[in-house]
Scaffold this active site. Structure first.
Site, PDB file in Angstrom:
ATOM      1  CG  HIS A 178     -26.695 -20.057  27.534  1.00 56.70           C
ATOM      2  ND1 HIS A 178     -25.615 -19.421  28.125  1.00 56.70           N
ATOM      3  CD2 HIS A 178     -26.790 -21.256  28.153  1.00 56.70           C
ATOM      4  CE1 HIS A 178     -25.088 -20.201  29.036  1.00 56.70           C
ATOM      5  NE2 HIS A 178     -25.774 -21.333  29.076  1.00 56.70           N
ATOM      6  CG  ASP A 182     -22.799 -16.793  31.524  1.00 55.83           C
ATOM      7  OD1 ASP A 182     -22.898 -17.082  30.312  1.00 55.83           O
ATOM      8  OD2 ASP A 182     -21.831 -16.174  32.013  1.00 55.83           O
TER       9      ASP A 182
END
Length: 204
Positions: A178, A182
């Site tokens: 992450h 995204d």
């Protein structure tokens, strides 16, 4: 972070039956469901390359070619050899190359450079043959993504005209970094893999 999604597996199951029926002629390699999923993932990576990448902590390197890592169970434990330039192969060629790389791992004569995690741009780990329905694959850093492939289960689905039927779905589990990717683009990539599987070209 890991996202999970199921893909309608009817097309790849039909193609697998076609392979079984035609394999006796000797003109067709033993193309497996895993080969088909790998091919679908490669097409998705070519179309959406952001996750075909390495995150080094201060930069993201996106690859133009797909260097596919594939988890292989061996007597020495789990190894992840890399098939370089996997996007250059047809489905038949990919099937042959993946089997050759896996066999080298099992025999212990795989090139050491092909076992380094930074040699691959993306990895696939398939636990479907063990009946696993859901799992969280672990990233091979510095790669930003790994796809776990689960077993096929039957679920109710809309068949049209108000008819509900049981449809085989193959489970897909995408773990991604992450810090580099995204949630929205990761989800879009996983959806693209699903679409590639569901719209798989069944011509051989």
């Amino acid at each position: 972070l890991t996202h999970h999604l199921g893909a309608d597996a009817r097309k790849i199951l039909r193609l697998r039956e076609k392979v079984k029926n035609e394999k006796e002629s000797g003109n067709l390699p033993n193309i497996t469901l895993n080969d088909m999923v790998c091919f679908a993932v490669i097409q998705a990576l070519v179309k959406m390359p952001a996750i075909n990448s390495h995150y080094t902590g201060d930069s993201i390197k996106i690859f133009n070619k797909v260097h596919l890592g594939v988890a292989v169970d061996t007597e020495r434990g789990l190894l992840v050899p890399v098939l370089k330039n996997a996007d250059d192969y047809s489905l038949r060629g990919l099937s042959v190359q993946l089997k050759a790389v896996a066999e080298k791992c099992r025999k212990g004569n795989i090139e050491p450079d092909l076992l380094q995690s930074d040699a691959a741009s993306f990895t696939i780990s398939n636990l479907g043959s063990y009946g696993i329905e859901l799992f969280t694959p672990v990233l091979n850093l510095p790669q930003t993504g790994i796809l776990g492939v689960n077993t096929i289960t039957y679920r109710p689905a809309d068949m049209g005209d108000g008819i509900i039927g049981m449809v085989p779905f193959i489970g897909l589990s995408l773990t991604y970094d992450h810090r580099a990717i995204d949630g929205a683009p990761a989800s879009a990539f996983l959806r693209e893999v699903k679409q590639q599987i569901e719209n798989f070209n069944d011509t051989l």
